[in-house]
Design a protein around this motif. Structure first.
Motif, PDB file in Angstrom:
ATOM      1  N   LEU A 184     -33.046 -14.754  44.068  1.00  0.00           N
ATOM      2  CA  LEU A 184     -33.729 -13.455  44.103  1.00  0.00           C
ATOM      3  C   LEU A 184     -32.733 -12.306  44.225  1.00  0.00           C
ATOM      4  O   LEU A 184     -32.936 -11.228  43.648  1.00  0.00           O
ATOM      5  CB  LEU A 184     -34.711 -13.427  45.273  1.00  0.00           C
ATOM      6  CG  LEU A 184     -35.988 -14.256  45.097  1.00  0.00           C
ATOM      7  CD1 LEU A 184     -36.820 -14.223  46.378  1.00  0.00           C
ATOM      8  CD2 LEU A 184     -36.820 -13.712  43.925  1.00  0.00           C
ATOM      9  N   GLN A 185     -31.683 -12.521  44.997  1.00  0.00           N
ATOM     10  CA  GLN A 185     -30.664 -11.469  45.112  1.00  0.00           C
ATOM     11  C   GLN A 185     -30.005 -11.204  43.758  1.00  0.00           C
ATOM     12  O   GLN A 185     -29.773 -10.043  43.386  1.00  0.00           O
ATOM     13  CB  GLN A 185     -29.617 -11.883  46.148  1.00  0.00           C
ATOM     14  CG  GLN A 185     -30.132 -11.906  47.576  1.00  0.00           C
ATOM     15  CD  GLN A 185     -29.103 -12.389  48.556  1.00  0.00           C
ATOM     16  OE1 GLN A 185     -27.969 -12.719  48.192  1.00  0.00           O
ATOM     17  NE2 GLN A 185     -29.468 -12.434  49.841  1.00  0.00           N
ATOM     18  N   ASP A 186     -29.730 -12.302  43.029  1.00  0.00           N
ATOM     19  CA  ASP A 186     -29.155 -12.123  41.689  1.00  0.00           C
ATOM     20  C   ASP A 186     -30.143 -11.379  40.780  1.00  0.00           C
ATOM     21  O   ASP A 186     -29.762 -10.471  40.030  1.00  0.00           O
ATOM     22  CB  ASP A 186     -28.811 -13.488  41.079  1.00  0.00           C
ATOM     23  CG  ASP A 186     -27.679 -14.183  41.837  1.00  0.00           C
ATOM     24  OD1 ASP A 186     -26.933 -13.475  42.549  1.00  0.00           O
ATOM     25  OD2 ASP A 186     -27.562 -15.412  41.722  1.00  0.00           O
ATOM     26  N   GLN A 187     -31.424 -11.779  40.858  1.00  0.00           N
ATOM     27  CA  GLN A 187     -32.430 -11.117  40.026  1.00  0.00           C
ATOM     28  C   GLN A 187     -32.586  -9.654  40.414  1.00  0.00           C
ATOM     29  O   GLN A 187     -32.793  -8.795  39.554  1.00  0.00           O
ATOM     30  CB  GLN A 187     -33.769 -11.847  40.149  1.00  0.00           C
ATOM     31  CG  GLN A 187     -33.776 -13.245  39.537  1.00  0.00           C
ATOM     32  CD  GLN A 187     -35.087 -13.953  39.751  1.00  0.00           C
ATOM     33  OE1 GLN A 187     -35.956 -13.479  40.476  1.00  0.00           O
ATOM     34  NE2 GLN A 187     -35.244 -15.112  39.116  1.00  0.00           N
ATOM     35  N   ALA A 188     -32.511  -9.379  41.729  1.00  0.00           N
ATOM     36  CA  ALA A 188     -32.619  -7.986  42.182  1.00  0.00           C
ATOM     37  C   ALA A 188     -31.481  -7.147  41.605  1.00  0.00           C
ATOM     38  O   ALA A 188     -31.681  -5.998  41.180  1.00  0.00           O
ATOM     39  CB  ALA A 188     -32.624  -7.926  43.702  1.00  0.00           C
TER      40      ALA A 188
END
Length: 446
Positions: A184-188
Protein backbone atom coordinates in the motif's frame (compact mmCIF):
# COMPACT_ATOMS: atom_id res chain seq x y z
CA UNK A 1 -33.02 -63.09 75.10
CA UNK A 2 -31.97 -65.46 72.38
CA UNK A 3 -35.14 -64.69 70.42
CA UNK A 4 -34.51 -60.92 70.80
CA UNK A 5 -30.90 -61.34 69.71
CA UNK A 6 -31.94 -63.29 66.65
CA UNK A 7 -34.39 -60.51 65.70
CA UNK A 8 -31.71 -57.86 66.18
CA UNK A 9 -29.24 -59.85 64.04
CA UNK A 10 -31.95 -60.26 61.38
CA UNK A 11 -32.53 -56.48 61.48
CA UNK A 12 -28.84 -55.87 60.93
CA UNK A 13 -28.38 -58.40 58.11
CA UNK A 14 -31.75 -58.21 56.32
CA UNK A 15 -31.94 -56.47 52.97
CA UNK A 16 -35.61 -55.80 53.73
CA UNK A 17 -35.11 -53.73 56.83
CA UNK A 18 -38.78 -52.77 57.06
CA UNK A 19 -39.94 -56.40 57.43
CA UNK A 20 -37.16 -57.11 59.96
CA UNK A 21 -38.15 -53.98 61.93
CA UNK A 22 -41.79 -55.12 61.97
CA UNK A 23 -40.73 -58.59 63.30
CA UNK A 24 -38.58 -57.05 66.03
CA UNK A 25 -41.37 -54.63 66.94
CA UNK A 26 -43.87 -57.51 67.25
CA UNK A 27 -41.49 -59.35 69.60
CA UNK A 28 -41.38 -56.20 71.79
CA UNK A 29 -45.20 -55.93 71.84
CA UNK A 30 -45.62 -53.34 69.09
CA UNK A 31 -46.05 -53.01 65.34
CA UNK A 32 -42.52 -52.00 64.30
CA UNK A 33 -39.35 -50.28 65.51
CA UNK A 34 -37.21 -47.28 64.43
CA UNK A 35 -33.58 -46.92 65.53
CA UNK A 36 -32.12 -43.39 65.84
CA UNK A 37 -28.34 -42.85 65.87
CA UNK A 38 -26.62 -39.56 66.73
CA UNK A 39 -24.81 -37.94 63.78
CA UNK A 40 -21.85 -36.00 65.11
CA UNK A 41 -21.55 -33.84 61.97
CA UNK A 42 -25.06 -32.40 62.27
CA UNK A 43 -25.28 -32.76 66.07
CA UNK A 44 -28.69 -34.47 66.06
CA UNK A 45 -30.35 -37.92 66.00
CA UNK A 46 -31.10 -39.29 62.54
CA UNK A 47 -32.98 -42.47 61.55
CA UNK A 48 -30.52 -45.31 60.88
CA UNK A 49 -30.09 -46.54 57.25
CA UNK A 50 -33.13 -48.51 56.07
CA UNK A 51 -35.62 -46.68 58.34
CA UNK A 52 -37.94 -43.79 57.27
CA UNK A 53 -35.72 -40.73 56.85
CA UNK A 54 -38.50 -38.18 57.11
CA UNK A 55 -40.88 -38.23 60.11
CA UNK A 56 -44.15 -36.26 60.31
CA UNK A 57 -44.20 -33.83 63.18
CA UNK A 58 -40.44 -33.62 63.34
CA UNK A 59 -40.44 -31.23 66.32
CA UNK A 60 -42.60 -33.62 68.39
CA UNK A 61 -40.23 -36.51 67.60
CA UNK A 62 -37.18 -34.42 68.61
CA UNK A 63 -38.83 -33.61 71.95
CA UNK A 64 -39.66 -37.32 72.48
CA UNK A 65 -36.07 -38.38 71.74
CA UNK A 66 -34.80 -35.72 74.15
CA UNK A 67 -37.03 -37.20 76.88
CA UNK A 68 -35.56 -40.65 76.19
CA UNK A 69 -32.02 -39.32 76.64
CA UNK A 70 -32.97 -37.68 79.91
CA UNK A 71 -34.81 -40.61 81.49
CA UNK A 72 -33.30 -43.59 79.63
CA UNK A 73 -36.85 -44.59 78.65
CA UNK A 74 -40.00 -42.72 77.74
CA UNK A 75 -43.47 -44.13 78.21
CA UNK A 76 -46.26 -44.37 75.71
CA UNK A 77 -47.01 -41.25 73.73
CA UNK A 78 -49.07 -40.66 70.58
CA UNK A 79 -46.91 -39.40 67.69
CA UNK A 80 -47.47 -39.05 63.90
CA UNK A 81 -45.82 -41.87 61.96
CA UNK A 82 -44.73 -42.34 58.30
CA UNK A 83 -47.60 -43.36 56.02
CA UNK A 84 -50.12 -41.17 57.88
CA UNK A 85 -51.97 -41.37 61.16
CA UNK A 86 -50.73 -41.51 64.77
CA UNK A 87 -49.25 -44.33 66.79
CA UNK A 88 -48.46 -45.05 70.42
CA UNK A 89 -44.67 -45.14 70.79
CA UNK A 90 -42.24 -46.18 73.53
CA UNK A 91 -38.59 -45.14 73.48
CA UNK A 92 -35.45 -46.76 74.94
CA UNK A 93 -32.10 -44.88 75.07
CA UNK A 94 -28.58 -46.18 75.60
CA UNK A 95 -26.19 -43.50 76.60
CA UNK A 96 -26.13 -40.44 74.33
CA UNK A 97 -25.68 -42.21 70.96
CA UNK A 98 -28.69 -44.39 70.18
CA UNK A 99 -32.45 -44.51 70.81
CA UNK A 100 -34.84 -47.31 69.78
CA UNK A 101 -38.53 -46.42 69.45
CA UNK A 102 -41.19 -49.14 69.40
CA UNK A 103 -44.23 -48.17 67.33
CA UNK A 104 -47.78 -49.24 68.13
CA UNK A 105 -46.82 -50.68 71.46
CA UNK A 106 -49.60 -52.28 73.45
CA UNK A 107 -47.82 -52.21 76.79
CA UNK A 108 -46.01 -49.54 78.66
CA UNK A 109 -42.71 -51.36 79.26
CA UNK A 110 -41.28 -53.66 76.56
CA UNK A 111 -38.23 -55.81 77.40
CA UNK A 112 -36.14 -52.66 77.85
CA UNK A 113 -33.05 -53.98 79.68
CA UNK A 114 -32.28 -56.56 77.02
CA UNK A 115 -33.06 -54.06 74.27
CA UNK A 116 -30.89 -51.39 75.91
CA UNK A 117 -27.98 -53.84 76.08
CA UNK A 118 -28.24 -54.53 72.34
CA UNK A 119 -28.53 -50.86 71.30
CA UNK A 120 -24.75 -50.14 71.24
CA UNK A 121 -24.36 -53.10 68.86
CA UNK A 122 -27.03 -51.65 66.57
CA UNK A 123 -25.46 -48.17 66.80
CA UNK A 124 -22.03 -49.49 65.82
CA UNK A 125 -23.46 -51.49 62.96
CA UNK A 126 -25.53 -48.63 61.61
CA UNK A 127 -22.66 -46.16 61.96
CA UNK A 128 -20.50 -48.59 60.00
CA UNK A 129 -23.16 -48.82 57.29
CA UNK A 130 -23.45 -45.05 57.17
CA UNK A 131 -19.68 -44.69 57.02
CA UNK A 132 -19.47 -47.31 54.27
CA UNK A 133 -22.23 -45.58 52.34
CA UNK A 134 -20.49 -42.23 52.84
CA UNK A 135 -17.18 -43.75 51.73
CA UNK A 136 -18.84 -45.26 48.64
CA UNK A 137 -20.45 -41.93 47.84
CA UNK A 138 -17.14 -40.15 48.33
CA UNK A 139 -15.40 -42.76 46.17
CA UNK A 140 -18.03 -42.32 43.48
CA UNK A 141 -17.68 -38.57 43.71
CA UNK A 142 -13.91 -38.91 43.58
CA UNK A 143 -14.27 -41.09 40.47
CA UNK A 144 -16.51 -38.52 38.87
CA UNK A 145 -14.11 -35.76 39.90
CA UNK A 146 -11.18 -37.69 38.43
CA UNK A 147 -13.10 -38.30 35.21
CA UNK A 148 -14.06 -34.63 35.09
CA UNK A 149 -10.45 -33.64 35.75
CA UNK A 150 -9.29 -35.95 32.97
CA UNK A 151 -11.89 -34.49 30.64
CA UNK A 152 -10.87 -30.98 31.69
CA UNK A 153 -7.22 -31.86 31.07
CA UNK A 154 -8.12 -33.09 27.58
CA UNK A 155 -10.09 -29.91 26.98
CA UNK A 156 -7.15 -27.83 28.17
CA UNK A 157 -4.81 -29.75 25.86
CA UNK A 158 -7.15 -29.11 22.95
CA UNK A 159 -7.46 -25.45 23.92
CA UNK A 160 -3.67 -25.19 24.18
CA UNK A 161 -3.27 -26.75 20.73
CA UNK A 162 -5.98 -24.49 19.32
CA UNK A 163 -4.34 -21.46 20.91
CA UNK A 164 -0.99 -22.41 19.39
CA UNK A 165 -2.62 -22.87 15.99
CA UNK A 166 -4.38 -19.51 16.36
CA UNK A 167 -1.09 -17.86 17.31
CA UNK A 168 0.59 -19.35 14.23
CA UNK A 169 -2.27 -18.13 12.04
CA UNK A 170 -2.15 -14.69 13.70
CA UNK A 171 1.57 -14.53 13.03
CA UNK A 172 0.96 -15.47 9.38
CA UNK A 173 -1.76 -12.81 9.14
CA UNK A 174 0.59 -10.26 10.73
CA UNK A 175 3.24 -11.02 8.11
CA UNK A 176 0.62 -10.72 5.35
CA UNK A 177 -0.58 -7.39 6.80
CA UNK A 178 2.97 -6.10 6.92
CA UNK A 179 3.50 -7.15 3.30
CA UNK A 180 0.18 -5.56 2.31
CA UNK A 181 1.14 -2.39 4.19
CA UNK A 182 4.41 -2.18 2.27
CA UNK A 183 2.50 -2.72 -0.97
CA UNK A 184 0.00 0.00 0.00
CA UNK A 185 2.86 2.38 0.72
CA UNK A 186 4.26 1.69 -2.74
CA UNK A 187 0.81 2.21 -4.27
CA UNK A 188 0.37 5.43 -2.29
CA UNK A 189 3.63 6.71 -3.70
CA UNK A 190 2.48 5.78 -7.21
CA UNK A 191 -0.89 7.48 -6.61
CA UNK A 192 0.87 10.64 -5.50
CA UNK A 193 2.83 10.67 -8.75
CA UNK A 194 -0.37 9.97 -10.72
CA UNK A 195 -2.18 12.72 -8.78
CA UNK A 196 0.49 15.21 -9.74
CA UNK A 197 0.26 14.08 -13.36
CA UNK A 198 -3.55 14.29 -13.22
CA UNK A 199 -3.36 17.78 -11.78
CA UNK A 200 -1.17 18.84 -14.67
CA UNK A 201 -3.57 17.14 -17.11
CA UNK A 202 -6.57 18.85 -15.48
CA UNK A 203 -4.84 22.20 -15.83
CA UNK A 204 -4.22 21.49 -19.49
CA UNK A 205 -7.81 20.29 -19.97
CA UNK A 206 -9.15 23.40 -18.25
CA UNK A 207 -7.08 25.57 -20.58
CA UNK A 208 -8.33 23.53 -23.55
CA UNK A 209 -11.94 23.85 -22.32
CA UNK A 210 -11.65 27.62 -21.99
CA UNK A 211 -10.09 27.78 -25.44
CA UNK A 212 -12.90 25.60 -26.87
CA UNK A 213 -15.58 27.70 -25.18
CA UNK A 214 -13.99 30.84 -26.53
CA UNK A 215 -13.76 29.29 -30.00
CA UNK A 216 -17.39 28.16 -29.75
CA UNK A 217 -18.49 31.66 -28.76
CA UNK A 218 -16.51 33.09 -31.61
CA UNK A 219 -18.08 30.55 -34.00
CA UNK A 220 -21.59 31.35 -32.77
CA UNK A 221 -20.98 35.09 -33.05
CA UNK A 222 -19.55 34.59 -36.55
CA UNK A 223 -22.53 32.46 -37.63
CA UNK A 224 -24.98 34.95 -36.20
CA UNK A 225 -23.24 37.86 -37.92
CA UNK A 226 -22.90 36.06 -41.27
CA UNK A 227 -26.47 34.79 -41.15
CA UNK A 228 -27.72 38.29 -40.51
CA UNK A 229 -25.55 39.71 -43.28
CA UNK A 230 -26.70 37.05 -45.77
CA UNK A 231 -30.39 37.56 -45.06
CA UNK A 232 -30.29 41.14 -46.33
CA UNK A 233 -29.18 40.36 -49.91
CA UNK A 234 -31.36 37.26 -50.04
CA UNK A 235 -34.40 39.31 -49.05
CA UNK A 236 -33.42 41.79 -51.76
CA UNK A 237 -33.20 38.95 -54.30
CA UNK A 238 -36.69 37.84 -53.30
CA UNK A 239 -38.01 41.36 -53.65
CA UNK A 240 -36.50 41.86 -57.12
CA UNK A 241 -37.86 38.48 -58.26
CA UNK A 242 -41.34 39.58 -57.24
CA UNK A 243 -40.94 42.93 -59.01
CA UNK A 244 -39.78 41.29 -62.23
CA UNK A 245 -42.59 38.72 -61.97
CA UNK A 246 -45.10 41.57 -61.64
CA UNK A 247 -43.85 43.06 -64.91
CA UNK A 248 -42.47 46.25 -63.41
CA UNK A 249 -39.45 46.03 -65.72
CA UNK A 250 -41.35 44.93 -68.77
CA UNK A 251 -43.29 41.94 -70.09
CA UNK A 252 -42.27 38.51 -68.76
CA UNK A 253 -42.40 35.44 -70.95
CA UNK A 254 -43.43 31.99 -69.69
CA UNK A 255 -39.85 30.78 -69.88
CA UNK A 256 -38.69 33.81 -67.86
CA UNK A 257 -41.49 33.31 -65.34
CA UNK A 258 -40.45 29.67 -64.88
CA UNK A 259 -36.83 30.78 -64.31
CA UNK A 260 -38.01 33.42 -61.82
CA UNK A 261 -39.96 30.73 -59.97
CA UNK A 262 -36.82 28.60 -59.68
CA UNK A 263 -34.86 31.62 -58.41
CA UNK A 264 -37.62 32.36 -55.90
CA UNK A 265 -37.66 28.77 -54.60
CA UNK A 266 -33.89 28.76 -54.23
CA UNK A 267 -34.02 32.10 -52.43
CA UNK A 268 -36.62 30.81 -49.95
CA UNK A 269 -34.59 27.63 -49.42
CA UNK A 270 -31.39 29.56 -48.72
CA UNK A 271 -33.25 31.93 -46.43
CA UNK A 272 -34.63 28.97 -44.46
CA UNK A 273 -31.15 27.47 -44.09
CA UNK A 274 -29.75 30.75 -42.88
CA UNK A 275 -32.59 31.16 -40.39
CA UNK A 276 -31.82 27.69 -39.01
CA UNK A 277 -28.13 28.56 -38.63
CA UNK A 278 -29.03 31.84 -36.96
CA UNK A 279 -31.36 30.06 -34.51
CA UNK A 280 -28.66 27.49 -33.70
CA UNK A 281 -26.10 30.23 -33.09
CA UNK A 282 -28.50 32.01 -30.76
CA UNK A 283 -29.16 28.81 -28.78
CA UNK A 284 -25.47 27.92 -28.46
CA UNK A 285 -24.59 31.44 -27.35
CA UNK A 286 -27.40 31.42 -24.77
CA UNK A 287 -29.16 34.45 -26.25
CA UNK A 288 -32.56 32.78 -26.68
CA UNK A 289 -35.29 34.35 -24.54
CA UNK A 290 -38.48 32.49 -23.61
CA UNK A 291 -41.80 34.20 -22.94
CA UNK A 292 -43.52 31.40 -21.01
CA UNK A 293 -47.31 31.57 -20.81
CA UNK A 294 -50.19 29.11 -20.47
CA UNK A 295 -51.00 27.99 -24.03
CA UNK A 296 -54.14 25.94 -24.95
CA UNK A 297 -52.87 22.98 -26.98
CA UNK A 298 -55.97 22.82 -29.19
CA UNK A 299 -55.54 26.45 -30.35
CA UNK A 300 -51.83 26.02 -31.09
CA UNK A 301 -52.46 22.88 -33.16
CA UNK A 302 -55.38 24.53 -34.99
CA UNK A 303 -53.23 27.55 -35.92
CA UNK A 304 -50.71 25.22 -37.57
CA UNK A 305 -53.18 23.52 -39.91
CA UNK A 306 -53.39 26.37 -42.48
CA UNK A 307 -49.59 26.49 -42.62
CA UNK A 308 -49.19 22.79 -43.34
CA UNK A 309 -52.33 22.27 -45.42
CA UNK A 310 -50.74 23.18 -48.81
CA UNK A 311 -47.99 20.60 -48.33
CA UNK A 312 -50.54 17.98 -47.21
CA UNK A 313 -52.66 18.56 -50.32
CA UNK A 314 -49.66 18.66 -52.65
CA UNK A 315 -48.58 15.16 -51.52
CA UNK A 316 -52.16 13.86 -51.28
CA UNK A 317 -51.79 12.81 -47.62
CA UNK A 318 -54.40 12.21 -44.94
CA UNK A 319 -54.20 14.49 -41.89
CA UNK A 320 -55.83 13.77 -38.50
CA UNK A 321 -55.88 15.45 -35.09
CA UNK A 322 -57.09 13.48 -32.02
CA UNK A 323 -57.14 13.97 -28.25
CA UNK A 324 -56.30 17.69 -28.35
CA UNK A 325 -59.25 18.79 -26.24
CA UNK A 326 -59.83 22.24 -24.80
CA UNK A 327 -58.89 21.04 -21.30
CA UNK A 328 -55.22 20.49 -22.24
CA UNK A 329 -52.79 23.37 -21.87
CA UNK A 330 -49.02 23.73 -21.50
CA UNK A 331 -46.54 26.19 -20.05
CA UNK A 332 -44.51 27.31 -23.08
CA UNK A 333 -43.41 30.11 -25.41
CA UNK A 334 -46.22 29.94 -28.00
CA UNK A 335 -44.03 31.12 -30.90
CA UNK A 336 -41.33 28.55 -30.18
CA UNK A 337 -43.92 25.83 -29.58
CA UNK A 338 -45.37 26.51 -33.04
CA UNK A 339 -41.84 26.53 -34.51
CA UNK A 340 -41.17 23.04 -33.06
CA UNK A 341 -44.51 21.57 -34.20
CA UNK A 342 -44.24 23.12 -37.66
CA UNK A 343 -40.78 21.63 -38.11
CA UNK A 344 -41.99 18.19 -37.00
CA UNK A 345 -45.06 18.34 -39.29
CA UNK A 346 -42.96 19.54 -42.25
CA UNK A 347 -40.54 16.63 -41.77
CA UNK A 348 -43.42 14.17 -41.48
CA UNK A 349 -44.86 15.42 -44.80
CA UNK A 350 -41.45 15.37 -46.54
CA UNK A 351 -40.73 11.75 -45.65
CA UNK A 352 -44.20 10.29 -46.20
CA UNK A 353 -45.10 8.94 -49.64
CA UNK A 354 -48.30 9.94 -51.45
CA UNK A 355 -51.42 8.37 -49.97
CA UNK A 356 -49.85 8.09 -46.49
CA UNK A 357 -50.99 9.74 -43.28
CA UNK A 358 -49.72 12.39 -40.89
CA UNK A 359 -51.44 12.68 -37.50
CA UNK A 360 -51.31 14.76 -34.35
CA UNK A 361 -52.33 13.19 -31.03
CA UNK A 362 -52.38 14.87 -27.63
CA UNK A 363 -52.34 13.16 -24.26
CA UNK A 364 -51.76 13.94 -20.62
CA UNK A 365 -48.67 12.25 -19.20
CA UNK A 366 -48.46 10.32 -15.94
CA UNK A 367 -49.94 12.29 -12.98
CA UNK A 368 -46.56 12.29 -11.26
CA UNK A 369 -44.90 13.68 -14.42
CA UNK A 370 -47.30 16.66 -14.65
CA UNK A 371 -46.70 16.91 -18.39
CA UNK A 372 -48.68 17.07 -21.63
CA UNK A 373 -47.45 15.12 -24.65
CA UNK A 374 -48.00 16.04 -28.32
CA UNK A 375 -47.28 13.12 -30.69
CA UNK A 376 -46.52 13.79 -34.40
CA UNK A 377 -46.78 10.49 -36.32
CA UNK A 378 -46.34 9.56 -39.98
CA UNK A 379 -46.41 6.46 -42.14
CA UNK A 380 -43.18 7.40 -43.89
CA UNK A 381 -39.87 5.72 -44.50
CA UNK A 382 -38.86 5.52 -40.82
CA UNK A 383 -35.44 5.80 -39.17
CA UNK A 384 -32.98 2.96 -38.42
CA UNK A 385 -32.72 2.15 -34.71
CA UNK A 386 -28.98 2.89 -34.59
CA UNK A 387 -29.58 6.43 -35.89
CA UNK A 388 -32.38 7.54 -33.54
CA UNK A 389 -30.00 9.49 -31.30
CA UNK A 390 -27.91 10.90 -34.16
CA UNK A 391 -30.80 12.79 -35.78
CA UNK A 392 -30.85 15.30 -32.90
CA UNK A 393 -27.22 16.28 -33.49
CA UNK A 394 -26.55 19.46 -35.51
CA UNK A 395 -25.89 19.00 -39.28
CA UNK A 396 -26.75 15.26 -39.10
CA UNK A 397 -29.25 13.54 -41.38
CA UNK A 398 -30.12 9.87 -41.64
CA UNK A 399 -28.61 9.25 -45.08
CA UNK A 400 -27.97 10.82 -48.47
CA UNK A 401 -31.42 10.03 -49.82
CA UNK A 402 -32.99 11.89 -46.94
CA UNK A 403 -30.72 14.82 -47.55
CA UNK A 404 -31.77 15.06 -51.15
CA UNK A 405 -35.44 14.75 -50.43
CA UNK A 406 -35.42 17.05 -47.39
CA UNK A 407 -33.08 19.63 -48.87
CA UNK A 408 -32.06 20.75 -45.38
CA UNK A 409 -29.01 21.22 -43.20
CA UNK A 410 -30.04 18.78 -40.47
CA UNK A 411 -30.50 21.58 -37.92
CA UNK A 412 -34.28 21.47 -37.50
CA UNK A 413 -34.51 18.58 -35.03
CA UNK A 414 -31.48 19.78 -33.05
CA UNK A 415 -33.01 23.24 -32.70
CA UNK A 416 -36.42 21.79 -31.85
CA UNK A 417 -35.06 19.63 -29.05
CA UNK A 418 -32.99 22.49 -27.61
CA UNK A 419 -36.07 24.75 -27.63
CA UNK A 420 -38.17 22.02 -25.96
CA UNK A 421 -35.61 21.54 -23.20
CA UNK A 422 -35.27 25.29 -22.82
CA UNK A 423 -39.01 25.38 -21.97
CA UNK A 424 -38.68 22.59 -19.40
CA UNK A 425 -39.74 19.73 -21.70
CA UNK A 426 -38.14 17.29 -24.11
CA UNK A 427 -38.37 15.86 -27.61
CA UNK A 428 -38.03 12.11 -28.23
CA UNK A 429 -38.66 9.72 -31.13
CA UNK A 430 -39.67 6.12 -31.83
CA UNK A 431 -39.47 4.68 -35.33
CA UNK A 432 -39.43 1.55 -37.48
CA UNK A 433 -37.93 1.46 -40.97
CA UNK A 434 -40.66 1.24 -43.58
CA UNK A 435 -43.46 1.82 -41.06
CA UNK A 436 -43.05 5.42 -39.98
CA UNK A 437 -41.96 7.56 -37.04
CA UNK A 438 -43.52 9.21 -33.98
CA UNK A 439 -41.96 12.31 -32.46
CA UNK A 440 -43.20 13.14 -28.93
CA UNK A 441 -42.97 16.66 -27.55
CA UNK A 442 -43.52 16.81 -23.78
CA UNK A 443 -44.05 20.11 -21.97
CA UNK A 444 -45.09 21.08 -18.42
CA UNK A 445 -48.82 20.99 -17.77
CA UNK A 446 -50.40 24.45 -17.87
Amino acid sequence: MNSLLERVVALVRSSDRTAAADALGALLGGASIIVFVRDDEVGAFLPAPGFPQSLPGGRLWREFLADCLTTGTSGQRGLPIPGGGESAVYGVASGEDVVAVVLGTDRSAPDTPALRDLLPLLASTFRAERAAALAAAQAQMAGRTAAHAEELAGTLDKARAELQRALREADAVRREVEAANLQLQDQAAELEVQAEELLCSNTQLEDARRFAEEANRSKSEFLAMMSHELRTPLNAIGGYVQLVDLGIYGPVTDEQREALDRVNRSQRHLLGLINDILNLARIESGRVEYRITTAPVAEVVADLEPMIAPQIRARQLRYAVTGCGSALSVRADVEKLQQILLNLLSNAVKFTAEGGQVSVKCSAGEPSAQAVCIHISDTGIGIPADRLNDIFEPFVQVDASHSREGEGTGLGLSISRDLARGMGGDLTVTSAVGKGSTFTLSLPNG
